[in-house]
Design an enzyme around this catalytic site. Structure first.
Site, PDB file in Angstrom:
ATOM      1  N   LYS A 122      10.484 -41.573  10.717  1.00 30.34           N
ATOM      2  CA  LYS A 122      11.355 -41.769  12.005  1.00 30.34           C
ATOM      3  C   LYS A 122      10.561 -42.707  12.885  1.00 30.34           C
ATOM      4  O   LYS A 122       9.592 -42.339  13.697  1.00 30.34           O
ATOM      5  CB  LYS A 122      11.429 -40.272  12.711  1.00 30.34           C
ATOM      6  CG  LYS A 122      12.540 -40.189  13.535  1.00 30.34           C
ATOM      7  CD  LYS A 122      12.784 -41.084  14.802  1.00 30.34           C
ATOM      8  CE  LYS A 122      11.841 -40.855  16.080  1.00 30.34           C
ATOM      9  NZ  LYS A 122      11.763 -41.734  16.813  1.00 30.34           N
ATOM     10  N   GLU A 159      12.637 -45.235  18.440  1.00 35.27           N
ATOM     11  CA  GLU A 159      13.937 -45.828  18.490  1.00 35.27           C
ATOM     12  C   GLU A 159      14.052 -47.081  19.317  1.00 35.27           C
ATOM     13  O   GLU A 159      15.241 -47.570  18.953  1.00 35.27           O
ATOM     14  CB  GLU A 159      14.707 -44.475  19.746  1.00 35.27           C
ATOM     15  CG  GLU A 159      14.043 -44.396  21.045  1.00 35.27           C
ATOM     16  CD  GLU A 159      12.887 -43.300  20.972  1.00 35.27           C
ATOM     17  OE1 GLU A 159      12.212 -43.250  19.870  1.00 35.27           O
ATOM     18  OE2 GLU A 159      12.634 -42.779  21.900  1.00 35.27           O
ATOM     19  N   GLY A 167       1.325 -42.159  18.527  1.00 38.06           N
ATOM     20  CA  GLY A 167       2.005 -42.531  19.799  1.00 38.06           C
ATOM     21  C   GLY A 167       1.196 -41.777  20.836  1.00 38.06           C
ATOM     22  O   GLY A 167       0.148 -41.658  20.744  1.00 38.06           O
ATOM     23  N   GLY A 168       1.807 -41.105  21.794  1.00 32.45           N
ATOM     24  CA  GLY A 168       1.141 -41.111  23.178  1.00 32.45           C
ATOM     25  C   GLY A 168       0.535 -39.530  23.156  1.00 32.45           C
ATOM     26  O   GLY A 168       1.034 -38.767  22.184  1.00 32.45           O
ATOM     27  N   THR A 215       3.082 -36.565  23.600  1.00 29.31           N
ATOM     28  CA  THR A 215       3.810 -36.253  22.522  1.00 29.31           C
ATOM     29  C   THR A 215       3.185 -35.681  21.526  1.00 29.31           C
ATOM     30  O   THR A 215       3.775 -34.703  20.454  1.00 29.31           O
ATOM     31  CB  THR A 215       4.496 -37.645  22.019  1.00 29.31           C
ATOM     32  OG1 THR A 215       5.248 -38.321  23.010  1.00 29.31           O
ATOM     33  CG2 THR A 215       5.724 -37.237  21.179  1.00 29.31           C
ATOM     34  N   GLY A 216       1.856 -36.000  21.341  1.00 30.81           N
ATOM     35  CA  GLY A 216       1.079 -35.529  20.124  1.00 30.81           C
ATOM     36  C   GLY A 216       0.744 -33.919  20.441  1.00 30.81           C
ATOM     37  O   GLY A 216       0.718 -33.346  19.427  1.00 30.81           O
ATOM     38  N   GLU A 233      -2.747 -39.841  15.929  1.00 34.40           N
ATOM     39  CA  GLU A 233      -3.339 -41.235  16.204  1.00 34.40           C
ATOM     40  C   GLU A 233      -2.778 -41.351  17.652  1.00 34.40           C
ATOM     41  O   GLU A 233      -1.610 -41.719  17.935  1.00 34.40           O
ATOM     42  CB  GLU A 233      -2.995 -42.226  15.388  1.00 34.40           C
ATOM     43  CG  GLU A 233      -3.659 -42.174  14.010  1.00 34.40           C
ATOM     44  CD  GLU A 233      -5.144 -42.723  14.060  1.00 34.40           C
ATOM     45  OE1 GLU A 233      -5.718 -42.711  15.182  1.00 34.40           O
ATOM     46  OE2 GLU A 233      -5.502 -42.140  13.153  1.00 34.40           O
ATOM     47  N   CYS A 241      -3.336 -49.607  21.392  1.00 33.14           N
ATOM     48  CA  CYS A 241      -3.637 -48.202  21.671  1.00 33.14           C
ATOM     49  C   CYS A 241      -5.344 -48.674  21.691  1.00 33.14           C
ATOM     50  O   CYS A 241      -5.937 -48.017  22.632  1.00 33.14           O
ATOM     51  CB  CYS A 241      -3.657 -47.467  20.361  1.00 33.14           C
ATOM     52  SG  CYS A 241      -4.021 -48.270  18.871  1.00 33.14           S
ATOM     53  N   GLU A 290      -3.908 -43.790  30.653  1.00 33.80           N
ATOM     54  CA  GLU A 290      -3.690 -44.773  29.801  1.00 33.80           C
ATOM     55  C   GLU A 290      -2.564 -45.665  30.734  1.00 33.80           C
ATOM     56  O   GLU A 290      -1.511 -44.999  30.837  1.00 33.80           O
ATOM     57  CB  GLU A 290      -3.222 -44.639  28.549  1.00 33.80           C
ATOM     58  CG  GLU A 290      -3.148 -45.602  27.425  1.00 33.80           C
ATOM     59  CD  GLU A 290      -2.418 -45.232  26.075  1.00 33.80           C
ATOM     60  OE1 GLU A 290      -1.599 -44.266  26.043  1.00 33.80           O
ATOM     61  OE2 GLU A 290      -2.960 -45.751  24.829  1.00 33.80           O
TER      62      GLU A 290
HETATM   63  P1  NAD Z   1       5.614 -42.024  22.042  1.00 33.34           P
HETATM   64  O1  NAD Z   1       4.557 -40.833  22.023  1.00 33.34           O
HETATM   65  O2  NAD Z   1       6.545 -41.872  23.481  1.00 33.34           O
HETATM   66  O3  NAD Z   1       6.468 -41.984  21.008  1.00 33.34           O
HETATM   67  C1  NAD Z   1       6.039 -42.294  19.655  1.00 33.34           C
HETATM   68  C2  NAD Z   1       7.151 -41.721  18.408  1.00 33.34           C
HETATM   69  O4  NAD Z   1       7.190 -40.373  18.847  1.00 33.34           O
HETATM   70  C3  NAD Z   1       8.337 -42.387  18.718  1.00 33.34           C
HETATM   71  O5  NAD Z   1       9.008 -42.509  17.362  1.00 33.34           O
HETATM   72  C4  NAD Z   1       9.077 -41.559  19.621  1.00 33.34           C
HETATM   73  O6  NAD Z   1      10.559 -41.268  19.282  1.00 33.34           O
HETATM   74  C5  NAD Z   1       8.605 -39.924  18.834  1.00 33.34           C
HETATM   75  N1  NAD Z   1       8.751 -38.703  19.797  1.00 33.34           N
HETATM   76  C6  NAD Z   1       8.834 -38.657  20.689  1.00 33.34           C
HETATM   77  N2  NAD Z   1       8.975 -37.221  21.089  1.00 33.34           N
HETATM   78  C7  NAD Z   1       9.102 -36.489  20.106  1.00 33.34           C
HETATM   79  C8  NAD Z   1       9.145 -35.325  19.660  1.00 33.34           C
HETATM   80  N3  NAD Z   1       9.120 -34.318  20.604  1.00 33.34           N
HETATM   81  N4  NAD Z   1       8.877 -35.056  18.435  1.00 33.34           N
HETATM   82  C9  NAD Z   1       8.789 -36.046  17.363  1.00 33.34           C
HETATM   83  N5  NAD Z   1       8.969 -37.262  17.783  1.00 33.34           N
HETATM   84  C10 NAD Z   1       8.790 -37.473  19.028  1.00 33.34           C
HETATM   85  O7  NAD Z   1       4.808 -43.372  22.074  1.00 33.34           O
HETATM   86  P2  NAD Z   1       5.101 -44.616  22.499  1.00 33.34           P
HETATM   87  O8  NAD Z   1       5.338 -44.767  23.733  1.00 33.34           O
HETATM   88  O9  NAD Z   1       6.133 -44.914  21.182  1.00 33.34           O
HETATM   89  O10 NAD Z   1       3.690 -45.438  21.858  1.00 33.34           O
HETATM   90  C11 NAD Z   1       2.693 -45.658  22.763  1.00 33.34           C
HETATM   91  C12 NAD Z   1       1.532 -44.848  22.654  1.00 33.34           C
HETATM   92  O11 NAD Z   1       1.155 -45.104  21.268  1.00 33.34           O
HETATM   93  C13 NAD Z   1       0.398 -45.205  23.323  1.00 33.34           C
HETATM   94  O12 NAD Z   1      -0.096 -44.018  24.064  1.00 33.34           O
HETATM   95  C14 NAD Z   1      -0.632 -45.631  22.357  1.00 33.34           C
HETATM   96  O13 NAD Z   1      -1.875 -45.614  22.903  1.00 33.34           O
HETATM   97  C15 NAD Z   1      -0.350 -44.862  21.297  1.00 33.34           C
HETATM   98  N6  NAD Z   1      -0.729 -45.524  19.713  1.00 33.34           N
HETATM   99  C16 NAD Z   1      -1.757 -44.919  19.340  1.00 33.34           C
HETATM  100  C17 NAD Z   1      -2.371 -46.014  18.144  1.00 33.34           C
HETATM  101  C18 NAD Z   1      -3.540 -45.311  17.389  1.00 33.34           C
HETATM  102  O14 NAD Z   1      -3.741 -45.688  16.324  1.00 33.34           O
HETATM  103  N7  NAD Z   1      -4.150 -44.211  17.900  1.00 33.34           N
HETATM  104  C19 NAD Z   1      -1.604 -47.015  17.640  1.00 33.34           C
HETATM  105  C20 NAD Z   1      -0.340 -47.236  18.287  1.00 33.34           C
HETATM  106  C21 NAD Z   1      -0.168 -46.668  19.595  1.00 33.34           C
END
Ligand code: NAD
Length: 492
Positions: A173, A176, A226-227, A230-231, A248, A282, A383
């Site tokens: 997934k 979006e 991701g963020g 959300t993690g 991550e 990131c 961040e």
């Molecule tokens: P985000 O957390 O908003 O979204 C990431 C993904 O999670 C998207 O596909 C989103 O649709 C999905 N998502 C959101 N809510 C969810 C839920 N409840 N259940 C399942 N999936 C869900 O992050 P973003 O804005 O897309 O990305 C930016 C973030 O990613 C920054 O914080 C950045 O530091 C981090 N990032 C980390 C690394 C790493 O290697 N550590 C690499 C790239 C980006």
């Protein structure tokens, strides 16, 4: 519209909903794609489960799985221009950066392709001639892979390649906002020979299309990039079924510059560290931590050069960095800067949208430098994920390390100095998953990538990146099976 790939078939959203994908550089319509919900993801999970439980992929010899990944690497190279263009249209990033990413993506598939056939497990010495004991590695099962928008296909490759190498099936997934290279990847995997149901793709918003990947009992592992917020949601949801979880997450990465650093080099990397891809990295070096005696001259030069950075769209050959991903994300960066100024930060440059009318339709934000930020304030702990550099100062090595580690994140960091011993000492003491010395941003597929503290857990890349997608199984065999008679009386 049939952009979901489920059980080897291209299908549309069950609800018929769609989403417009717009290029962040000028707001132009890239495409309209199917928008998924829970029922779409559940169908994809069912397909992945079937392919794992009764398909041939998990038991395909690892070397053959590796060969397939090598074919995928070749297809990515063959179709590099198509992939790179799609990535740039979705993200707004410069075409040349998407092309670099594609090289890294092919290298990732190649790395895990080669690693796949190398693991023969190990024999454990039982000390008993009548017993044989060994450790084998088996796939975890169905993997839910959730990826962000900043490096859409690169982050996807870091999950898909080891997951496949280890013999898992998966549901992907992607963000979006940036679906197109995932669609292209499914085509490449199919062309390379991935069996139906092994690779599945759904598109849509996280709380709807993504959430089942962390909740559904038929998913064995969820790997998320991701963020932080959300993690946390994903880790909590995954706990209910005790899934394996790899996270991550974000970073607030320190870049420590000592007065003895090579000036030109350190200034140059300080700029690349934060303004590459407009800070949407990131591992961006968002915190410049500079030795007091160098502060004035160093920050002056960083500001001078930041003001020369040329903003532009993906196909503008003169552009040096691009827009932010969306109007909403730019507003978030604006709120972050406003809060930092309220906390007493001094705006040295930027802090607003560019005046250039040619950029008015894109989500641009000027490279920004905030000096004199307060230790422990939101400017240095949260961040921004935008082109915003904060500046702090230190007097000696101990203080530099203390400030650099004063964050709940721990993804990456760097130290610039001409003192080779100090470089190693500081690198040893930084509590960050990757530490660069006199450099910023390089990573290698053969070296682990992952965060300390709240930047996540689990490792991507490197040999243990493959291990994330495996279960280690100890197999012990009694070579003379027969009754034990622990309790001779009871055996009579
Ligand atoms: P985000 O957390 O908003 O979204 C990431 C993904 O999670 C998207 O596909 C989103 O649709 C999905 N998502 C959101 N809510 C969810 C839920 N409840 N259940 C399942 N999936 C869900 O992050 P973003 O804005 O897309 O990305 C930016 C973030 O990613 C920054 O914080 C950045 O530091 C981090 N990032 C980390 C690394 C790493 O290697 N550590 C690499 C790239 C980006």
């Amino acid at each position: 519209m049939a952009e979901f790939f489920i059980g080897g078939e291209w299908v549309g959203s069950r609800s018929g909903r769609t989403r417009e994908i717009r290029c962040p550089a000028d707001g132009s319509l890239v495409a309209e794609v199917a928008e998924g919900g829970r029922e779409d993801t559940e169908a994809a999970i069912a397909a992945a489960r079937r392919a794992f439980d009764s398909g041939e992929w998990p038991s395909t010899p690892a070397g053959q799985r590796g060969d397939l990944l090598l074919r995928v690497a070749g297809l990515l190279e063959r179709d590099k221009a198509t992939f790179a263009r799609a990535e740039s249209l979705d993200t707004g990033k410069r075409l040349v950066e998407s092309e670099y990413d594609l090289d890294d993506i092919a290298a990732c598939f190649r790395y895990f392709g080669k690693l796949a056939g190398q693991d023969a497990g190990r024999v454990v010495d039982t000390g008993n001639p009548d017993a044989f004991s060994r450790i084998v590695h088996e796939p975890v099962g169905v993997c839910g892979l959730i990826t962000p928008w900043n490096y859409p296909l690169l982050q996807t490759a870091w999950k898909v390649a080891p997951a496949l190498a280890a013999g898992n099936t998966f549901v992907l997934k992607p963000s979006e906002l940036t679906p197109h290279t995932s669609i292209l990847l499914m085509r490449a995997l199919t062309e390379a020979g991935v069996p139906a149901g092994v690779a599945n793709l759904v598109l849509g918003a996280g709380p709807e299309a993504g959430a089942p990947l962390s909740e559904h009992p038929d998913v064995d592992l969820v790997s998320f990039t991701g963020g932080l917020a959300t993690g946390r949601v994903i880790a909590a949801a995954a706990a209910a079924t005790v899934k394996k979880v790899a996270l991550e997450l974000g970073g607030k990465n320190p870049n420590v510059v000592f007065a003895d650093a090579d000036f030109e080099t350190a200034v140059d990397y300080a700029l690349t560290a934060i303004f590459l891809h407009s800070g949407q990295v990131c591992s961006a070096g968002a915190r410049l931590i500079v030795q007091k005696e160098l502060h004035g001259e160093f920050v002056g030069e960083v500001v001078r050069r930041a003001e020369l950075i040329r903003l532009g769209g993906p196909f503008d050959p003169d552009a040096e960095t691009g827009p932010l991903i969306s109007a909403g994300h730019r507003e978030k960066v604006e709120r972050y800067v406003a809060a930092a100024l309220e906390e007493g930060a001094i705006l040295r440059t930027g802090g607003k949208r560019p005046d250039d009318p040619a950029l008015a339709d894109g989500f641009y934000y000027l490279p920004t430098v905030l000096d004199g930020v307060k230790r422990g304030g939101t400017a240095v702990t949260e961040e921004s994920f935008g082109p915003v550099l904060t500046v702090e100062t230190f007097t000696d090595e101990d203080e530099a390390v203390e400030i650099a580690n004063d964050t709940h994140y721990g993804l990456a960091g760097a130290v610039f100095t001409s003192d080779a011993s100090r470089a190693q000492r500081v690198a040893n003491r930084l509590r960050h998953g990757t530490v660069w010395i006199n450099d910023f941003h390089p990573y290698l597929p053969q070296a682990e990538w992952g965060g300390f503290k709240q930047s996540g857990f689990g490792r991507e890349l490197g040999p243990t990146g493959l291990a994330e997608y495996q279960e280690a199984k100890h197999i012990y065999q009694n070579l003379r099976p027969g009754p034990q008679y622990w309790f001779p009386g009871a055996a009579k």
